[in-house]
Design a protein around this motif. Structure first.
Motif, PDB file in Angstrom:
ATOM      1  N   GLY A  77       0.823  -1.209   0.000  1.00 15.71           N
ATOM      2  CA  GLY A  77       0.000   0.000   0.000  1.00 15.71           C
ATOM      3  C   GLY A  77       0.853   1.253   0.000  1.00 15.71           C
ATOM      4  O   GLY A  77       2.077   1.186  -0.065  1.00 15.71           O
ATOM      5  N   PRO A  78       0.202   2.427   0.075  1.00 16.45           N
ATOM      6  CA  PRO A  78       0.930   3.702   0.057  1.00 16.45           C
ATOM      7  C   PRO A  78       1.535   3.993   1.422  1.00 16.45           C
ATOM      8  O   PRO A  78       0.959   4.707   2.234  1.00 16.45           O
ATOM      9  CB  PRO A  78      -0.165   4.720  -0.301  1.00 16.45           C
ATOM     10  CG  PRO A  78      -1.435   4.085   0.184  1.00 16.45           C
ATOM     11  CD  PRO A  78      -1.247   2.606   0.103  1.00 16.45           C
ATOM     12  N   ASN A  79       2.707   3.439   1.672  1.00 12.15           N
ATOM     13  CA  ASN A  79       3.308   3.501   3.010  1.00 12.15           C
ATOM     14  C   ASN A  79       4.742   4.014   2.948  1.00 12.15           C
ATOM     15  O   ASN A  79       5.673   3.247   2.670  1.00 12.15           O
ATOM     16  CB  ASN A  79       3.283   2.112   3.663  1.00 12.15           C
ATOM     17  CG  ASN A  79       1.901   1.497   3.715  1.00 12.15           C
ATOM     18  OD1 ASN A  79       1.738   0.317   3.453  1.00 12.15           O
ATOM     19  ND2 ASN A  79       0.894   2.297   4.040  1.00 12.15           N
ATOM     20  N   LEU A  80       4.924   5.290   3.182  1.00  8.06           N
ATOM     21  CA  LEU A  80       6.259   5.883   3.249  1.00  8.06           C
ATOM     22  C   LEU A  80       6.703   5.855   4.710  1.00  8.06           C
ATOM     23  O   LEU A  80       6.076   6.466   5.578  1.00  8.06           O
ATOM     24  CB  LEU A  80       6.235   7.311   2.704  1.00  8.06           C
ATOM     25  CG  LEU A  80       5.828   7.397   1.218  1.00  8.06           C
ATOM     26  CD1 LEU A  80       5.367   8.796   0.853  1.00  8.06           C
ATOM     27  CD2 LEU A  80       6.973   6.956   0.316  1.00  8.06           C
ATOM     28  N   THR A  93      -8.529  -4.536  -7.661  1.00 11.85           N
ATOM     29  CA  THR A  93      -7.380  -4.365  -6.766  1.00 11.85           C
ATOM     30  C   THR A  93      -6.527  -3.181  -7.199  1.00 11.85           C
ATOM     31  O   THR A  93      -6.012  -2.421  -6.369  1.00 11.85           O
ATOM     32  CB  THR A  93      -6.523  -5.650  -6.751  1.00 11.85           C
ATOM     33  OG1 THR A  93      -7.320  -6.719  -6.241  1.00 11.85           O
ATOM     34  CG2 THR A  93      -5.281  -5.488  -5.892  1.00 11.85           C
ATOM     35  N   PHE A  94      -6.385  -2.998  -8.512  1.00 11.69           N
ATOM     36  CA  PHE A  94      -5.505  -1.948  -9.019  1.00 11.69           C
ATOM     37  C   PHE A  94      -6.115  -0.551  -8.860  1.00 11.69           C
ATOM     38  O   PHE A  94      -5.410   0.449  -8.988  1.00 11.69           O
ATOM     39  CB  PHE A  94      -5.130  -2.233 -10.476  1.00 11.69           C
ATOM     40  CG  PHE A  94      -4.381  -3.530 -10.617  1.00 11.69           C
ATOM     41  CD1 PHE A  94      -3.050  -3.623 -10.240  1.00 11.69           C
ATOM     42  CD2 PHE A  94      -5.018  -4.671 -11.074  1.00 11.69           C
ATOM     43  CE1 PHE A  94      -2.361  -4.816 -10.329  1.00 11.69           C
ATOM     44  CE2 PHE A  94      -4.343  -5.872 -11.170  1.00 11.69           C
ATOM     45  CZ  PHE A  94      -3.006  -5.948 -10.795  1.00 11.69           C
ATOM     46  N   ALA A  95      -7.410  -0.499  -8.561  1.00 13.79           N
ATOM     47  CA  ALA A  95      -8.056   0.788  -8.273  1.00 13.79           C
ATOM     48  C   ALA A  95      -8.024   1.098  -6.771  1.00 13.79           C
ATOM     49  O   ALA A  95      -8.491   2.146  -6.344  1.00 13.79           O
ATOM     50  CB  ALA A  95      -9.504   0.767  -8.758  1.00 13.79           C
ATOM     51  N   GLY A  96      -7.453   0.177  -5.970  1.00 14.80           N
ATOM     52  CA  GLY A  96      -7.440   0.329  -4.516  1.00 14.80           C
ATOM     53  C   GLY A  96      -6.086   0.760  -3.975  1.00 14.80           C
ATOM     54  O   GLY A  96      -5.221   1.274  -4.696  1.00 14.80           O
ATOM     55  N   LEU A  97      -5.889   0.527  -2.674  1.00 13.45           N
ATOM     56  CA  LEU A  97      -4.678   0.964  -1.987  1.00 13.45           C
ATOM     57  C   LEU A  97      -3.406   0.352  -2.571  1.00 13.45           C
ATOM     58  O   LEU A  97      -2.379   1.003  -2.674  1.00 13.45           O
ATOM     59  CB  LEU A  97      -4.766   0.612  -0.493  1.00 13.45           C
ATOM     60  CG  LEU A  97      -5.754   1.426   0.343  1.00 13.45           C
ATOM     61  CD1 LEU A  97      -5.967   0.754   1.691  1.00 13.45           C
ATOM     62  CD2 LEU A  97      -5.241   2.851   0.534  1.00 13.45           C
ATOM     63  N   ALA A  98      -3.484  -0.940  -2.955  1.00 18.33           N
ATOM     64  CA  ALA A  98      -2.291  -1.638  -3.453  1.00 18.33           C
ATOM     65  C   ALA A  98      -1.924  -1.210  -4.867  1.00 18.33           C
ATOM     66  O   ALA A  98      -0.795  -1.419  -5.310  1.00 18.33           O
ATOM     67  CB  ALA A  98      -2.520  -3.149  -3.417  1.00 18.33           C
ATOM     68  N   GLY A  99      -2.866  -0.599  -5.580  1.00 20.22           N
ATOM     69  CA  GLY A  99      -2.622  -0.147  -6.946  1.00 20.22           C
ATOM     70  C   GLY A  99      -2.533   1.363  -7.007  1.00 20.22           C
ATOM     71  O   GLY A  99      -1.468   1.953  -6.850  1.00 20.22           O
ATOM     72  N   MET A 100      -3.686   2.010  -7.205  1.00 23.01           N
ATOM     73  CA  MET A 100      -3.712   3.463  -7.358  1.00 23.01           C
ATOM     74  C   MET A 100      -3.146   4.182  -6.131  1.00 23.01           C
ATOM     75  O   MET A 100      -2.391   5.155  -6.272  1.00 23.01           O
ATOM     76  CB  MET A 100      -5.144   3.940  -7.618  1.00 23.01           C
ATOM     77  CG  MET A 100      -5.244   5.442  -7.843  1.00 23.01           C
ATOM     78  SD  MET A 100      -6.879   5.952  -8.378  1.00 23.01           S
ATOM     79  CE  MET A 100      -7.825   5.648  -6.886  1.00 23.01           C
ATOM     80  N   GLY A 101      -3.480   3.709  -4.938  1.00 20.67           N
ATOM     81  CA  GLY A 101      -3.002   4.371  -3.722  1.00 20.67           C
ATOM     82  C   GLY A 101      -1.491   4.414  -3.645  1.00 20.67           C
ATOM     83  O   GLY A 101      -0.878   5.472  -3.434  1.00 20.67           O
TER      84      GLY A 101
END
Length: 333
Positions: A134-137, A233-241
């Protein structure tokens, strides 16, 4: 019942995840470097990778893989993709039967083109394998900023159990059973981050960045679904996010690589100056092979590959993309 967590890998993201899980359950992290282990145990810091961050005081560290792994109910692999198999093999003799193994890596193994969960299945058949993505910096999470992630496991029950291991305050974790899609989203977006970094480094502008992110999402979705991932999935956190975060942030290693290339630095020089791995650099090779295998057109990835490995300039890459005939947005391409 509290689960014992063992985490292999003392980089920024591995240390961040270990510090998060230490809030919920007993966690021990393994790092090769003795100084890093001593620093975590005595000062609750890892200054090399997370300067200024204070780790959870319950987190323990060790230089012994056996010590970290032998009592673990869950094994988390915070190892870059090109070293993943080797470290897993080192840990293999000490891993208890059937325990879940969760990958944090966002890359593909060169040569085999395998995802990390495929490597786990090959090396340790029978173990439930999943991915946290996911989007995790890492640095933002340590600074108390809110973030969301996905724990992807084929088995819903195991995914739900692990959700409780990772969920922590402002770090919200969702479950997903599409391991293939979640894993590919994390690996493929790194190439798009290099592309947007190149644009930012060359002052291409916000419109260009937006176009690259949007067309990049279309591109990674095409390959991801061809390989068995679910479009949603690709429109969610693991993809677009993850794509938006990595393509927009100066804290992203892959964006940093692209940005420095856009400023005129050589790839060798950039890599030499970094103390962490930018997964997209090597993943670009595997992705070009996969695009050919699955007969999927990936123009952005192709231009990034040419810059990284064939001597093209950033200007060549943008000219290559501009020359492409633009079709319907609803159609592949």
């Amino acid at each position: 019942m509290k689960l014992n967590v063992g985490l292999l890998g003392g980089g920024s993201w591995g240390t961040t995840v270990a510090s998060l899980t230490a809030r919920n359950t007993d966690t021990t992290i393994w790092a090769r470097n003795e100084d890093t282990v001593t620093e975590i145990n005595e000062h609750h810091t890892n200054a090399k990778y997370l300067p200024g961050a204070l780790l959870n005081k319950n987190l323990k560290a060790s230089t012994s893989i056996q010590e970290v792994v032998e009592n673990a109910d869950v094994l988390i692999m915070g190892i870059p993709s090109q070293h993943f198999r080797q470290v897993l093999r080192e840990a293999k003799p000490f891993i208890r039967p059937w325990i879940p193994i969760v990958s944090l890596a966002k890359g593909l193994e060169l040569g085999t083109k395998m995802r990390m969960t495929q490597i786990i299945a090959e090396e340790l058949p029978g173990h439930p394998a999943g991915v946290l993505t996911g989007p995790n910096l890492a640095k933002e999470i340590h600074n108390g900023k809110a973030a969301a992630a996905v724990i992807a496991m084929v088995d819903k029950t195991i995914g739900k159990e692990l959700q409780g291991v990772f969920n922590s305050g402002l770090f919200r974790v969702y479950t997903n059973t599409d391991v293939i899609g979640c894993e590919l989203g994390g690996a493929l977006k790194n190439i798009m981050a290099i592309a947007t970094g190149m644009g930012d480094g060359a002052n291409a502008g916000d419109n260009t960045r937006a176009a690259l992110i949007t067309r990049g999402l279309s591109e990674l979705t095409r390959l991801g679904t061809a390989m068995g991932g679910k479009r949603r999935t690709f429109a969610g956190l693991a993809g677009m996010g993850d794509l938006v975060a990595t393509c927009s942030s100066s804290k992203s290693r892959n964006h940093h690589v692209g940005f420095q290339i856009g400023r005129g630095k050589s790839l060798d020089q950039i890599i030499k100056e970094m103390n962490e791995v930018a997964e997209g650099v090597k993943t670009a090779k595997a992705v070009m092979e996969l695009a050919e295998d699955y007969k999927v057109d990936m123009p952005i990835s192709r231009e990034v590959y040419k810059v990284l490995y064939e001597g093209n300039t950033v200007n060549d890459a943008f000219m290559g993309l501009i020359k492409l005939e633009s079709g319907s947005e609803q159609e592949p391409g």
